[in-house]
Design a protein around this motif. Structure first.
Motif, PDB file in Angstrom:
ATOM      1  N   LEU A 121       3.987   8.369  -6.005  1.00  0.00           N
ATOM      2  CA  LEU A 121       3.302   7.611  -4.961  1.00  0.00           C
ATOM      3  C   LEU A 121       4.318   7.043  -3.992  1.00  0.00           C
ATOM      4  CD1 LEU A 121       3.556   4.248  -5.744  1.00  0.00           C
ATOM      5  CD2 LEU A 121       2.293   5.161  -7.678  1.00  0.00           C
ATOM      6  N   THR A 122       3.818   6.611  -2.859  1.00  0.00           N
ATOM      7  CA  THR A 122       4.694   5.964  -1.896  1.00  0.00           C
ATOM      8  C   THR A 122       4.374   4.481  -1.846  1.00  0.00           C
ATOM      9  OG1 THR A 122       3.193   6.225   0.004  1.00  0.00           O
ATOM     10  CG2 THR A 122       4.729   8.042  -0.448  1.00  0.00           C
ATOM     11  N   ASN A 177       0.831  -1.192   0.000  1.00  0.00           N
ATOM     12  CA  ASN A 177       0.000   0.000   0.000  1.00  0.00           C
ATOM     13  C   ASN A 177       0.867   1.244   0.000  1.00  0.00           C
ATOM     14  OD1 ASN A 177       0.588   0.989   2.777  1.00  0.00           O
ATOM     15  ND2 ASN A 177      -0.333  -0.971   3.319  1.00  0.00           N
ATOM     16  N   GLY A 178       0.219   2.352  -0.204  1.00  0.00           N
ATOM     17  CA  GLY A 178       0.905   3.627  -0.180  1.00  0.00           C
ATOM     18  C   GLY A 178      -0.080   4.748  -0.440  1.00  0.00           C
ATOM     19  N   THR A 179       0.462   5.918  -0.676  1.00  0.00           N
ATOM     20  CA  THR A 179      -0.339   7.123  -0.878  1.00  0.00           C
ATOM     21  C   THR A 179       0.109   7.822  -2.155  1.00  0.00           C
ATOM     22  OG1 THR A 179      -0.505   7.388   1.518  1.00  0.00           O
ATOM     23  CG2 THR A 179      -1.011   9.310   0.193  1.00  0.00           C
ATOM     24  N   TYR A 180      -0.856   8.336  -2.887  1.00  0.00           N
ATOM     25  CA  TYR A 180      -0.529   9.141  -4.063  1.00  0.00           C
ATOM     26  C   TYR A 180      -0.125  10.536  -3.588  1.00  0.00           C
ATOM     27  CZ  TYR A 180      -2.811   5.502  -6.767  1.00  0.00           C
ATOM     28  OH  TYR A 180      -3.168   4.301  -7.332  1.00  0.00           O
ATOM     29  N   ARG A 181       1.011  11.008  -4.067  1.00  0.00           N
ATOM     30  CA  ARG A 181       1.465  12.357  -3.715  1.00  0.00           C
ATOM     31  C   ARG A 181       1.204  13.360  -4.826  1.00  0.00           C
ATOM     32  NH1 ARG A 181       7.169  11.978  -0.428  1.00  0.00           N
ATOM     33  NH2 ARG A 181       6.262  11.082   1.480  1.00  0.00           N
ATOM     34  N   GLU A 182       1.335  12.901  -6.071  1.00  0.00           N
ATOM     35  CA  GLU A 182       1.109  13.784  -7.222  1.00  0.00           C
ATOM     36  C   GLU A 182       0.460  12.964  -8.324  1.00  0.00           C
ATOM     37  OE1 GLU A 182       3.784  16.316 -10.458  1.00  0.00           O
ATOM     38  OE2 GLU A 182       4.688  15.797  -8.532  1.00  0.00           O
ATOM     39  N   VAL A 183      -0.583  13.521  -8.932  1.00  0.00           N
ATOM     40  CA  VAL A 183      -1.275  12.867 -10.042  1.00  0.00           C
ATOM     41  C   VAL A 183      -1.463  13.923 -11.128  1.00  0.00           C
ATOM     42  CG1 VAL A 183      -3.361  11.671 -10.788  1.00  0.00           C
ATOM     43  CG2 VAL A 183      -2.482  11.302  -8.462  1.00  0.00           C
ATOM     44  N   ALA A 213      13.077   5.804  -4.724  1.00  0.00           N
ATOM     45  CA  ALA A 213      13.989   6.211  -3.660  1.00  0.00           C
ATOM     46  C   ALA A 213      13.533   5.523  -2.380  1.00  0.00           C
ATOM     47  CB  ALA A 213      13.976   7.728  -3.499  1.00  0.00           C
ATOM     48  N   GLY A 214      14.367   4.633  -1.869  1.00  0.00           N
ATOM     49  CA  GLY A 214      14.003   3.836  -0.703  1.00  0.00           C
ATOM     50  C   GLY A 214      14.417   4.461   0.611  1.00  0.00           C
ATOM     51  N   VAL A 215      13.616   4.187   1.629  1.00  0.00           N
ATOM     52  CA  VAL A 215      13.875   4.617   2.996  1.00  0.00           C
ATOM     53  C   VAL A 215      14.082   3.352   3.828  1.00  0.00           C
ATOM     54  CG1 VAL A 215      12.912   5.826   4.992  1.00  0.00           C
ATOM     55  CG2 VAL A 215      12.393   6.621   2.680  1.00  0.00           C
ATOM     56  N   SER A 237       9.236   3.613   0.334  1.00  0.00           N
ATOM     57  CA  SER A 237       9.871   4.331  -0.767  1.00  0.00           C
ATOM     58  C   SER A 237       8.949   5.389  -1.340  1.00  0.00           C
ATOM     59  CB  SER A 237      10.288   3.365  -1.880  1.00  0.00           C
ATOM     60  OG  SER A 237       9.159   2.852  -2.562  1.00  0.00           O
ATOM     61  N   VAL A 238       9.547   6.262  -2.134  1.00  0.00           N
ATOM     62  CA  VAL A 238       8.810   7.219  -2.946  1.00  0.00           C
ATOM     63  C   VAL A 238       9.121   6.863  -4.394  1.00  0.00           C
ATOM     64  CG1 VAL A 238       8.506   9.634  -3.592  1.00  0.00           C
ATOM     65  CG2 VAL A 238       8.939   9.024  -1.189  1.00  0.00           C
ATOM     66  N   VAL A 239       8.060   6.671  -5.173  1.00  0.00           N
ATOM     67  CA  VAL A 239       8.175   6.300  -6.580  1.00  0.00           C
ATOM     68  C   VAL A 239       7.678   7.462  -7.429  1.00  0.00           C
ATOM     69  CG1 VAL A 239       7.279   4.740  -8.363  1.00  0.00           C
ATOM     70  CG2 VAL A 239       7.869   3.840  -6.102  1.00  0.00           C
ATOM     71  N   THR A 240       8.491   7.854  -8.411  1.00  0.00           N
ATOM     72  CA  THR A 240       8.103   8.896  -9.364  1.00  0.00           C
ATOM     73  C   THR A 240       8.140   8.278 -10.751  1.00  0.00           C
ATOM     74  OG1 THR A 240       9.074  10.611  -7.967  1.00  0.00           O
ATOM     75  CG2 THR A 240       8.671  11.183 -10.274  1.00  0.00           C
TER      76      THR A 240
END
Length: 172
Positions: free
Chosen positions: A89-90, A75-81, A123-125, A103-106
């Motif tokens: 998304l994350t 799961n994750g959250t959309y940051r920009e659409v 980009a992984g955390v 992570s943050v995926v662009t």
């Protein structure tokens, strides 16, 4: 105090698909399409286990299911659409304080000639090198499957257009 997560591993993958950006973008944001390519080839991502609230702040969830029926939820959250050119998304919660991998995926979808160049950056955390290498290998397989799905969609679209044209002209 920091302004955001510290990324521990990053990589970029670029793929070119013979499909318009709208179709590639929809394959990321529509459960019926996403289920056809997301996950390893040997496993399933059932459409009924996918939810997508595709808007900034909206949540996505998908479960990959093993042959024995075990579901592995993601799961994750959309940051920009920005339809159809960009999706951010994350995976997990990059701002977590528990040390969980996230992570943050662009993804950028650029129109080129008669297709799309998709640039995927993750980009992984709290991610070590081995985990990042495994994730990258997984995405490479997923993107092969995405290419196969897009070819099938293009083929279906062409067949439908040909059939409609024949119907309109009386099959001439």
């Amino acid at each position: 105090m920091t302004d955001g997560p510290t990324f521990t591993q990053e990589y970029t993958l670029v793929r070119t698909y013979d499909a318009p950006p709208e179709m590639v973008f929809a394959s990321w944001t529509t459960p019926e399409h996403f289920s056809r390519w997301f996950g390893p080839r040997a496993l399933e991502t059932p459409v009924d286990l996918i939810t997508m609230d595709v808007r900034p702040g909206g949540v996505w969830e998908a479960s990959i299911v093993t042959p024995d029926g075990t579901a592995h939820p993601l799961n994750g959250t959309y940051r920009e659409v920005n339809v159809p050119s960009r999706l951010v998304l994350t995976t997990g919660d990059p701002n977590n304080t528990e040390g969980a991998v996230a992570s943050v995926v662009t993804i950028d979808f650029d129109a080129i000639d008669e297709g799309t160049r998709m640039r995927f950056h993750q980009a992984g955390v709290n991610t070590d090198e081995a985990h990042a290498a495994g994730a990258k290998a997984g995405w490479i397989e997923f993107f092969e499957r995405l290419g196969e799905h897009l070819k099938q969609l293009q083929s279906d679209t062409t067949r439908t257009e040909t059939s409609s044209a024949e119907h309109l002209t009386g099959g001439e």
